[in-house]
Write a protein that holds these residues in place. Structure first.
Motif, PDB file in Angstrom:
ATOM      1  N   SER B 389      -2.421   4.099   7.539  1.00 35.39           N
ATOM      2  CA  SER B 389      -1.536   4.310   6.395  1.00 35.39           C
ATOM      3  C   SER B 389      -2.311   5.066   5.318  1.00 35.39           C
ATOM      4  O   SER B 389      -3.253   4.532   4.735  1.00 35.39           O
ATOM      5  CB  SER B 389      -1.064   2.945   5.877  1.00 35.39           C
ATOM      6  OG  SER B 389      -0.045   3.108   4.918  1.00 35.39           O
ATOM      7  N   GLU B 392      -5.982   4.966   5.695  1.00 36.78           N
ATOM      8  CA  GLU B 392      -6.621   3.638   5.740  1.00 36.78           C
ATOM      9  C   GLU B 392      -6.228   2.917   7.025  1.00 36.78           C
ATOM     10  O   GLU B 392      -5.062   2.967   7.426  1.00 36.78           O
ATOM     11  CB  GLU B 392      -6.149   2.779   4.550  1.00 36.78           C
ATOM     12  CG  GLU B 392      -6.638   3.222   3.196  1.00 36.78           C
ATOM     13  CD  GLU B 392      -8.074   2.772   2.922  1.00 36.78           C
ATOM     14  OE1 GLU B 392      -8.713   2.201   3.827  1.00 36.78           O
ATOM     15  OE2 GLU B 392      -8.549   3.011   1.800  1.00 36.78           O
ATOM     16  N   TRP B 422       3.172   8.179   3.964  1.00 36.78           N
ATOM     17  CA  TRP B 422       1.899   7.526   4.339  1.00 36.78           C
ATOM     18  C   TRP B 422       1.543   7.676   5.806  1.00 36.78           C
ATOM     19  O   TRP B 422       0.495   7.184   6.218  1.00 36.78           O
ATOM     20  CB  TRP B 422       1.984   6.030   3.987  1.00 36.78           C
ATOM     21  CG  TRP B 422       2.247   5.788   2.532  1.00 36.78           C
ATOM     22  CD1 TRP B 422       3.464   5.554   1.956  1.00 36.78           C
ATOM     23  CD2 TRP B 422       1.283   5.804   1.481  1.00 36.78           C
ATOM     24  NE1 TRP B 422       3.325   5.407   0.601  1.00 36.78           N
ATOM     25  CE2 TRP B 422       1.993   5.557   0.275  1.00 36.78           C
ATOM     26  CE3 TRP B 422      -0.101   6.014   1.432  1.00 36.78           C
ATOM     27  CZ2 TRP B 422       1.362   5.508  -0.966  1.00 36.78           C
ATOM     28  CZ3 TRP B 422      -0.732   5.945   0.198  1.00 36.78           C
ATOM     29  CH2 TRP B 422      -0.006   5.712  -0.990  1.00 36.78           C
ATOM     30  N   VAL B 425       3.538   2.660   7.621  1.00 39.86           N
ATOM     31  CA  VAL B 425       3.410   1.535   6.689  1.00 39.86           C
ATOM     32  C   VAL B 425       3.643   0.238   7.461  1.00 39.86           C
ATOM     33  O   VAL B 425       4.367   0.222   8.454  1.00 39.86           O
ATOM     34  CB  VAL B 425       4.444   1.618   5.520  1.00 39.86           C
ATOM     35  CG1 VAL B 425       4.114   2.777   4.593  1.00 39.86           C
ATOM     36  CG2 VAL B 425       5.865   1.733   6.075  1.00 39.86           C
ATOM     37  N   LYS B 451      -3.386  -4.468  -2.031  1.00 43.57           N
ATOM     38  CA  LYS B 451      -1.978  -4.079  -2.119  1.00 43.57           C
ATOM     39  C   LYS B 451      -1.563  -3.085  -1.030  1.00 43.57           C
ATOM     40  O   LYS B 451      -0.440  -3.124  -0.536  1.00 43.57           O
ATOM     41  CB  LYS B 451      -1.675  -3.494  -3.502  1.00 43.57           C
ATOM     42  CG  LYS B 451      -0.196  -3.541  -3.827  1.00 43.57           C
ATOM     43  CD  LYS B 451       0.088  -3.536  -5.306  1.00 43.57           C
ATOM     44  CE  LYS B 451       1.586  -3.649  -5.549  1.00 43.57           C
ATOM     45  NZ  LYS B 451       1.920  -3.620  -6.976  1.00 43.57           N
ATOM     46  N   TYR B 452      -2.508  -2.206  -0.625  1.00 49.44           N
ATOM     47  CA  TYR B 452      -2.112  -1.211   0.378  1.00 49.44           C
ATOM     48  C   TYR B 452      -1.791  -1.839   1.731  1.00 49.44           C
ATOM     49  O   TYR B 452      -1.181  -1.211   2.591  1.00 49.44           O
ATOM     50  CB  TYR B 452      -3.178  -0.110   0.514  1.00 49.44           C
ATOM     51  CG  TYR B 452      -4.424  -0.500   1.282  1.00 49.44           C
ATOM     52  CD1 TYR B 452      -4.520  -0.257   2.649  1.00 49.44           C
ATOM     53  CD2 TYR B 452      -5.498  -1.106   0.640  1.00 49.44           C
ATOM     54  CE1 TYR B 452      -5.667  -0.600   3.356  1.00 49.44           C
ATOM     55  CE2 TYR B 452      -6.646  -1.456   1.339  1.00 49.44           C
ATOM     56  CZ  TYR B 452      -6.727  -1.205   2.696  1.00 49.44           C
ATOM     57  OH  TYR B 452      -7.850  -1.546   3.395  1.00 49.44           O
ATOM     58  N   LYS B 453      -2.203  -3.122   1.899  1.00 48.54           N
ATOM     59  CA  LYS B 453      -1.911  -3.804   3.163  1.00 48.54           C
ATOM     60  C   LYS B 453      -0.602  -4.594   3.107  1.00 48.54           C
ATOM     61  O   LYS B 453      -0.158  -5.126   4.129  1.00 48.54           O
ATOM     62  CB  LYS B 453      -3.045  -4.770   3.505  1.00 48.54           C
ATOM     63  CG  LYS B 453      -4.402  -4.120   3.712  1.00 48.54           C
ATOM     64  CD  LYS B 453      -5.433  -5.194   4.045  1.00 48.54           C
ATOM     65  CE  LYS B 453      -6.845  -4.635   4.055  1.00 48.54           C
ATOM     66  NZ  LYS B 453      -7.846  -5.720   4.141  1.00 48.54           N
ATOM     67  N   LYS B 456       5.599  -3.212   3.564  1.00 48.72           N
ATOM     68  CA  LYS B 456       6.538  -2.493   2.691  1.00 48.72           C
ATOM     69  C   LYS B 456       7.941  -3.070   2.826  1.00 48.72           C
ATOM     70  O   LYS B 456       8.761  -2.936   1.938  1.00 48.72           O
ATOM     71  CB  LYS B 456       6.538  -0.975   3.020  1.00 48.72           C
ATOM     72  CG  LYS B 456       5.235  -0.267   2.653  1.00 48.72           C
ATOM     73  CD  LYS B 456       4.928  -0.332   1.160  1.00 48.72           C
ATOM     74  CE  LYS B 456       3.443  -0.040   0.859  1.00 48.72           C
ATOM     75  NZ  LYS B 456       2.517  -1.136   1.232  1.00 48.72           N
TER      76      LYS B 456
END
Lengths: 484, 484
Positions: B389, B392, B422, B425, B451-453, B456
């Motif tokens: 994503s 990452e 991205w 997600v 937060k990026y993990k 969504k």
């Protein structure tokens, strides 16, 4: 191609770095990590004197930490180890190092003088080897189970001794077979009062590595110290031969019970029933077993559940092993023939002997025995020890078994002696306990043994001839006649 | 040439004729002697329909006594067994029987109708097979460990399923490796709540034969009946996957302790830490393990002494196995690569796949993981489940592990969904326990996860897609979006 596994000592040092690998009677202890580190260091030092993959390196040593380190060091180099019996004469040793094409000899410091009499190019004591610099060589990271690891000579009463080649796989399968039979407990600690240059000792040393189990080592058997270790050091398994068990039982106090001991693995030939019965009274779990150098230690063992029901039997062949009796249809007793991945692939450089001994993977053991109706093995005798008297088969072990039931008989050996009338007759050699008359012995035999089996002569002696593993050497018994 | 051992069932029937081999949840029991006799009889009946050494015979059956008898019967004939998953469609099954060149199909009576849809020459139900006459054929007395024994298909999300060929040796070494790790106790009884057509179930069945140990079998997992068996039937070891452990823990009464259970062997992918902590509180000795069809069951296991210290790790590779992480120097996580005598020699008729997967005996597993400073394996995810994503790496199992720590989350699965911004997600699928709002979940995540993990999207569902071994099938998660 053989199966490939990681080097067993490196692996165990990874799995159980801080677990005790070796414990000595004097209290010294070594962990698997330490044993690996020392063995790898010594390997690099030995590389300096030219030892490399495929080198034949002999070791001449009593049980010692240096000897154990050397065994593993040589496996890190991929060398083949020739294990020499320290009791042999220089002449006997010279035969073996020549026969096994030995290029390097490693000796205990105490054996260096003997070692220097041998025809080997490079002769080094353990202390000398430790002083070498380390050479930067690649050590074995894996073990190919088909590679040869050790050569041990069998005594062989006819002809010259033969070198039994053991692959890594032979030792591996021996360890696994034993585990499938005896189980594997986290708390196990196995006592070795036997020399490491014999398969009985070496195989237990390797079981320790493969199981991740501490082994408790003696330089030599001493019944009082062995007894103390069993009672106070958490020993769960011990390898013994009959005479050791006998001596141990003799000094045990009334009421003493070795509670943690779950197995006394009894090898080295048939044991007298009277001994097994004595052990049973003391709650000692004796597992009678059957094996030889060629089978990389025991190949049959009497399992715990049958120990009492089949007293005197060596049990059934271990899980990966097969065993049959080669006999005529109308006979009960015949030659024991075995097969399995723990059985040697052959004798070193002996095509003739190998052709005689092996057929389709089956090895003729030279031992006589029979299977009972439930398939349990009873080993009767070495075929060459059989006494044929007036056409009757007489088994020395049977007479020994009966005589050792007498309280006044400490040890006894029986052999066949040439006789003009009968061909052969049995002769007994007795180590007495206190005073005893021959008439008493014959009176004892009256109820127990058919007359044709009675020893025609009885000699009282101070000790019986035994080899380094404390096994009775029957073919040397008759020499005692001259001394009495 | 491979090592030769006696046929393992014949051998165990000789060593322990009256010991229980198989015990069913409904109380039926079969001894090793009975199992051997029935299997040999069935072998002679199957010979009548043309099954012989080298025949490829498929079995389509849920766990049953008839299936077990058929497995051993086929080994007595030297046939290769193709184990079919009963949950598959006729189309999927037809692919496998064709790919594995199956000549005979044996089905449970309940599966005969499905079986008859398959393109196999000879199709027989267990009952029909039992009605055949016995043909007088020679049965295998020995096992060559190099001979193929079973073929099992791996699900494979890209391309078609591949048939993993297991030799007898693969299964043998798997059993021995496990014994060296877990120990071997006389009192052991192993519960199998898993299908025998998966390697987890079959390998335990074979351990029973090799160890001489009773296995306790379920047709399918039911937490209440499994719990009852563990508490009252002397079960010492159980094989489970995470969701089974979870369900079992959920119904255990406060204060209940499965005292005889010495090992809950946990396979089938990484387990959430919260689950392991719950089990620890209940004194359940969970051994996290790592393995796959290709490694003939577990190849790494966390040993008893490290269970608490290394929570979440799958331990170290078993004694005969090697394992390394294939990664770039500056990365921690990489592909897990394994080697050992329990690893399949290859996929059936798939030269391409074999060339891709195997290098010098090392198998690329397709799984991602890392080794900590002490050499302990942490399995992160299937490589194909990795979510990338915005550059990452996001590991679904990490998010699942955190979310399953919420009391209101019964089960959870996370998968990557295509995203124009991205690339991918994470999206979460939650089976709730009681009522729960999405906001609560995000509040819970605030402290626990970067937060990026964060997923969504979060979907509430009734059940997660699982295969017959109850393993989460991540690539089917996204299909659930249409249903919510």
């Amino acid at each position: 191609m053989g199966e490939i596994i990681p080097h067993w000592l490196t692996k165990q040092a990874e799995l159980s770095p801080n677990r005790i690998a070796i414990e000595w009677e004097d209290g010294r202890r070594v962990t698997f990590h330490q044993l690996k580190t020392r063995s790898q260091q010594l390997a690099r030092k030995l590389a300096n004197s030219g030892v490399k993959k495929g080198s034949h390196v002999a070791i001449l040593s009593p049980n010692s930490m240096e000897m154990i380190t050397a065994i593993h060091a040589l496996s890190y180099l991929g060398a083949v180890i020739v294990l020499l019996n320290i009791r042999l004469t220089a002449e006997e040793l010279n035969f073996q190092v020549k026969d096994a094409e030995v290029s390097h000899l490693l000796t205990d410091d105490s054996m260096l003088e003997t070692g220097q009499k041998l025809n080997v190019n490079v002769i080094t004591s353990f202390t000398m080897a430790e002083k070498s610099a380390e050479k930067d060589v690649a050590l074995q990271e894996e073990i190919n189970l088909d590679d040869p690891f050790t050569i041990m000579y069998t005594s062989g009463t006819t002809g010259f001794p033969k070198g039994v080649v053991h692959t890594y796989g032979n030792h591996w399968w021996s360890a696994i077979s034993s585990a499938l039979n005896l189980g594997l407990n986290q708390a196990d600690k196995w006592l070795i009062p036997l020399p490491l240059f014999h398969v009985s000792g070496l195989s237990t040393l390797l079981k320790g590595i493969i199981y991740g189990m501490p082994v408790y080592l003696f330089v030599k058997f001493d019944e009082r110290r062995v007894h103390e270790a069993i009672m106070t050091k958490g020993i769960t398994i011990i390898s013994v031969v009959a005479v050791m068990l006998q001596r141990w039982l003799h000094i045990m106090e009334e009421g003493e019970r070795p509670d943690k001991l779950r197995c006394a693995l009894l090898g080295g030939g048939p044991a007298p029933k009277s001994l097994l019965e004595k052990a049973k009274k003391r709650n000692i779990p004796v597992f009678q077993s059957y094996g030889m150098t060629e089978t990389s230690s025991q190949i049959a063992t009497l399992s715990p559940t049958d120990a009492l029901r089949k007293l005197g039997s060596a049990g059934k062949p271990l899980f990966p092993a097969q065993l049959r009796i080669d006999k005529k249809d109308n006979e009960k007793i015949g030659e024991i023939v075995v097969k399995g991945p723990m059985v040697t692939k052959g004798y070193y450089n002996r095509d003739d002997a190998n052709r005689d001994a092996f057929t389709d993977g089956w090895l003729k053991t030279g031992d006589l025995g029979y299977l009972d109706e439930d398939g349990y093995l009873y080993v009767v005798d070495r075929r060459k020890d059989l006494i044929i008297s007036g056409g009757e088969n007489i088994y020395p072990s049977e007479i020994e078994g009966v005589l050792s039931g007498m309280e006044q008989v400490k040890e006894v050996g029986v052999a066949g002696k040439g006789d003009p009338d009968w061909g052969q007759v049995p002769v007994a050699f007795v180590v007495p306990r206190g005073k005893i008359a021959k008439e008493e012995i014959y009176r004892f035999l009256q109820q127990k043994l058919a007359k044709y089996k009675w020893p025609k002569e009885i000699y009282f002696v101070d000790a019986l001839p035994r080899n380094a593993a404390n096994k009775l050497v029957r073919h040397k018994l008759l020499d005692l006649m001259d001394q009495t």
